[in-house]
Scaffold this active site. Structure first.
Site, short mmCIF file in Angstrom:
data_model
loop_
_atom_site.label_atom_id
_atom_site.label_comp_id
_atom_site.label_asym_id
_atom_site.label_seq_id
_atom_site.Cartn_x
_atom_site.Cartn_y
_atom_site.Cartn_z
N GLY A 90 0.84 -1.21 0.00
CA GLY A 90 0.00 0.00 0.00
C GLY A 90 0.86 1.24 0.00
O GLY A 90 2.08 1.18 0.17
N ARG A 93 4.19 5.99 1.63
CA ARG A 93 4.70 7.38 1.67
C ARG A 93 4.12 8.16 0.50
O ARG A 93 4.73 9.07 -0.02
CB ARG A 93 6.22 7.38 1.58
CG ARG A 93 6.67 6.62 0.38
CD ARG A 93 7.98 6.87 -0.13
NE ARG A 93 8.19 5.79 -1.10
CZ ARG A 93 9.21 5.64 -1.85
NH1 ARG A 93 10.17 6.49 -1.76
NH2 ARG A 93 9.30 4.65 -2.70
N LYS A 113 4.11 12.31 -3.13
CA LYS A 113 5.00 11.24 -2.67
C LYS A 113 5.95 11.84 -1.65
O LYS A 113 6.66 12.80 -1.96
CB LYS A 113 5.79 10.73 -3.89
CG LYS A 113 5.76 9.23 -4.06
CD LYS A 113 6.50 8.80 -5.29
CE LYS A 113 7.34 7.58 -5.01
NZ LYS A 113 8.02 7.11 -6.22
N GLY A 126 7.39 7.63 5.86
CA GLY A 126 6.48 8.29 4.91
C GLY A 126 7.12 9.47 4.18
O GLY A 126 6.43 10.22 3.49
N ARG A 183 -1.97 -1.13 -9.80
CA ARG A 183 -0.83 -2.00 -10.13
C ARG A 183 -1.28 -3.45 -10.20
O ARG A 183 -2.38 -3.78 -9.74
CB ARG A 183 0.21 -1.88 -9.02
CG ARG A 183 0.58 -0.46 -8.64
CD ARG A 183 0.67 -0.27 -7.13
NE ARG A 183 0.75 1.16 -6.80
CZ ARG A 183 1.88 1.84 -6.74
NH1 ARG A 183 3.02 1.22 -6.94
NH2 ARG A 183 1.87 3.12 -6.47
N ASP A 253 4.22 -4.76 -7.54
CA ASP A 253 3.58 -3.51 -7.11
C ASP A 253 4.14 -2.32 -7.88
O ASP A 253 3.65 -1.21 -7.73
CB ASP A 253 3.75 -3.29 -5.61
CG ASP A 253 5.21 -3.30 -5.19
OD1 ASP A 253 5.89 -4.30 -5.46
OD2 ASP A 253 5.68 -2.30 -4.61
N ASN A 254 5.16 -2.56 -8.70
CA ASN A 254 5.72 -1.48 -9.50
C ASN A 254 5.39 -1.66 -10.99
O ASN A 254 6.11 -1.15 -11.85
CB ASN A 254 7.24 -1.40 -9.29
CG ASN A 254 7.58 -0.97 -7.88
OD1 ASN A 254 6.76 -0.36 -7.19
ND2 ASN A 254 8.78 -1.29 -7.44
N ASP A 263 7.38 4.09 -10.86
CA ASP A 263 8.33 3.85 -9.77
C ASP A 263 9.78 3.87 -10.23
O ASP A 263 10.41 2.84 -10.44
CB ASP A 263 8.00 2.55 -9.03
CG ASP A 263 7.51 2.86 -7.64
OD1 ASP A 263 8.11 3.75 -7.01
OD2 ASP A 263 6.53 2.26 -7.18
P1 AMP Z 1 8.83 1.13 -3.55
O1 AMP Z 1 10.24 0.82 -3.23
O2 AMP Z 1 8.58 2.56 -3.86
O3 AMP Z 1 8.24 0.25 -4.57
O4 AMP Z 1 8.03 0.88 -2.19
C1 AMP Z 1 7.69 -0.39 -1.69
C2 AMP Z 1 6.75 -0.25 -0.51
O5 AMP Z 1 7.43 0.39 0.59
C3 AMP Z 1 5.54 0.61 -0.76
O6 AMP Z 1 4.47 0.06 -0.05
C4 AMP Z 1 5.94 1.95 -0.23
O7 AMP Z 1 4.83 2.74 0.11
C5 AMP Z 1 6.74 1.56 1.00
N1 AMP Z 1 7.72 2.60 1.37
C6 AMP Z 1 8.84 2.93 0.72
N2 AMP Z 1 9.49 3.92 1.35
C7 AMP Z 1 8.76 4.25 2.42
C8 AMP Z 1 8.89 5.22 3.47
N3 AMP Z 1 9.92 6.05 3.54
N4 AMP Z 1 7.93 5.26 4.40
C9 AMP Z 1 6.88 4.42 4.37
N5 AMP Z 1 6.70 3.49 3.42
C10 AMP Z 1 7.62 3.40 2.45
MG MG Z 2 6.54 0.92 -5.48
#
Ligand code: AMP
Ligand code: MG
Length: 505
Positions: A90, A93, A113, A126, A183, A253-254, A263
């Site tokens: 989900g 952030r 973001k 976040g 996604r 998820d990407n 992403d």
């Molecule tokens: P991503 O690497 O952008 O594909 O993120 C993978 C998952 O980690 C997603 O659910 C993001 O929302 C979560 N996520 C990544 N960075 C953060 C962060 N700094 N704080 C909270 N959730 C994060």
């Molecule tokens: Mg992602």
């Protein structure tokens, strides 16, 4: 009192059932300042600025002030990360402010973001450091200018706060625009939670939103939906491949169901051609290496297929047979789209049976001689225009970096150039026309790793955004010669090479 900025929010996602998201307000930041705002994109989205100042834009796109009509929510999704299912991901952030109908009639999501914690943040803060904000801005806008379907950048804000990663880093907020943020992992979320009704609602939403040409009454509409998503992804990945783009973290998820690239974490364009190239620091086993992208795309789509089986047919065996056929077609479509793009890169408007072998021979010669992928094709355009120019040919050969190649005259690449010139004899267009067509598909400028790193470093170390802004300007016209920026065409010198990229999350 001036009219405030208006965004014509419609917010369809917020009308979907409550298990699709969690309504969440953005957190405040200390001192938001505007780094960049995409006025062209804002106009396309129907956003009216009405003289809104930079300071006000910074408040609105940092989450400190909500634009009228925004209804912020964090979307629920799951996903396979490096092959492992994580049922509870989900927006950790990110916050969807809402969606609008843009000037072209297409619905577009507007998302912040790095705007603070959400119910899906798990242990994360976040927040986002400024580095990933600038990186995503540069990469997605470059991809758009290159003609690749992608999410877009509307704004980059410096938060005036520090975030703690391996070190203290300046923070930022990014505003992303997407056809949707749905996604493969969104489908997986409902499958994992055995929420058949949620899944049906999601599939219907995607049909209506992204694939309106599919008859919503057709018995096989969900199979058609899967087929259409596979086709888009086949074309997308072929597009990445022909440009030398490596996504770097193709978790489910990407991967969007709209067919947009999403992403931009540890992604990169490769300099020297090598099929096994990996830049991402976290991709230790090379799962998402350049050459693996078509197969990983297919693997991800197989995960999507699994979620759709019960919608596709009552009998599971029948459904499996049907999606398997589509997945096989995916490989074929990807290969065809790639071949067609590669022919264009080589200036071949006609088709010959020997073309795939010619392309394979080139890729193997580029690998052996360690040649810069992008620059090679750009220089080939010059040779197409002046087939007799010995110095152009020599210029191409000087791109060879492998020790065994330098100085040796009769190289495989030299031989390949002769073969290609012989093949071009069968083309009907004039050398000038051929070169023109080639220059329209072979970029002079890509977001080279060392340039992206240089822009980020100037911002992080000195709060200097000039290199970032310059890079954006250059990359907005990737196919044009920009004589004042020739150095941005150049591959990195050995001491400038960036071999690792980071997510920075
Ligand atoms: P991503 O690497 O952008 O594909 O993120 C993978 C998952 O980690 C997603 O659910 C993001 O929302 C979560 N996520 C990544 N960075 C953060 C962060 N700094 N704080 C909270 N959730 C994060
Ligand atoms: Mg992602």
């Amino acid at each position: 009192m001036p009219t405030p900025l208006t965004i014509p929010f419609v917010n369809i996602y917020a009308t979907l059932p409550s298990q699709f998201y969690r309504k969440t307000m953005p957190a405040q930041v200390t001192n938001p300042t505007l780094i960049q705002f995409n006025h062209d994109l804002a106009a396309q989205l129907g956003i009216e600025l009405n003289g809104t100042s930079h300071d006000e834009l910074a408040l609105l796109f940092s989450g400190n002030q909500l634009p009228d009509g925004a209804d912020p929510l964090a979307m629920a999704y799951s996903g396979h990360q490096f092959g492992q299912l994580n049922p509870q991901l989900g927006d950790g952030r990110a916050l969807l402010l809402g969606d609008v109908i843009s000037n072209d009639g297409q619905r577009r999501d507007i998302q912040l973001k790095g705007a603070g914690r959400t119910p899906y943040s798990r242990n994360g803060d976040g927040r986002s450091p400024i580095g990933p904000v600038l990186r995503e801005y540069i990469m997605c806008e470059a991809m758009h200018a290159l003609g690749v379907p992608t999410t877009r950048a509307l704004a980059a804000i410096s938060s005036g706060e520090y975030v703690i990663r391996e070190q203290r880093e300046p923070g930022g907020v990014f505003t992303r625009v997407a056809a949707s943020h749905i996604r493969v992992g969104t489908f997986q979320y409902f499958a994992v939670h055995r929420d058949a009704e949620g899944l049906r609602v999601l599939a219907n939403h995607v049909l209506e939103r992204h694939y309106p040409d599919i008859d919503s009454q057709a018995d096989d509409r969900y199979l058609q939906l899967f087929n259409a998503i596979c086709r888009k992804q086949a074309e997308l990945i072929a597009n990445w491949m022909q440009l030398g783009f490596i996504h770097g973290v193709m978790n489910t998820d990407n991967m969007t169901v709209s067919g947009e690239t999403i992403d931009y974490g540890p992604c990169a364009f490769m300099d020297t051609y090598k099929a096994s190239t990996v830049y991402s620091y976290i991709d230790r086993n090379g799962r998402y290496a350049y050459q693996n992208q078509p197969a990983i795309g297919q693997w991800n789509l197989a995960r999507l297929a699994e979620t759709l089986l019960s919608l596709i047919a009552d009998n599971e065996k029948t459904a499996i047979a049907q999606v398997t056929e589509v997945l096989q077609d995916f490989a074929l479509w990807q290969q065809q789209a790639w071949l067609s793009a590669m022919r264009k890169k080589l200036g071949l408007a006609t088709e010959q049976e020997s073309d795939p072998a010619l392309i394979e021979a080139l890729l193997s010669a580029l690998t052996d001689a360690e040649v810069d992928y992008t620059l090679f094709f750009r220089r080939l355009c010059d040779l197409a225009e002046n087939p007799e120019a010995a110095d152009t040919k020599l210029g191409i050969l000087t791109l060879m970096q492998a020790p065994a190649c330098s100085g040796s005259k009769d190289t495989t690449l030299e031989h390949w150039l002769d073969e290609w010139q012989a093949r071009c004899q069968h083309e009907t267009s004039s050398p000038k026309e051929q070169a023109l067509a080639m220059r329209a598909v072979n970029p002079a400028y890509i977001p080279r790793n060392h340039r992206v790193a240089e822009a980020i470093k100037a911002a992080e170390d000195n709060n200097d955004f000039k290199p970032f802004k310059r890079l954006l300007r250059i990359l907005a016209h990737p196919y044009a010669e920009q004589p004042e920026y020739l150095s941005y065409q150049r591959p990195p010198k050995p001491n400038e090479k960036v071999l690792r990229t980071f997510c920075g999350t």
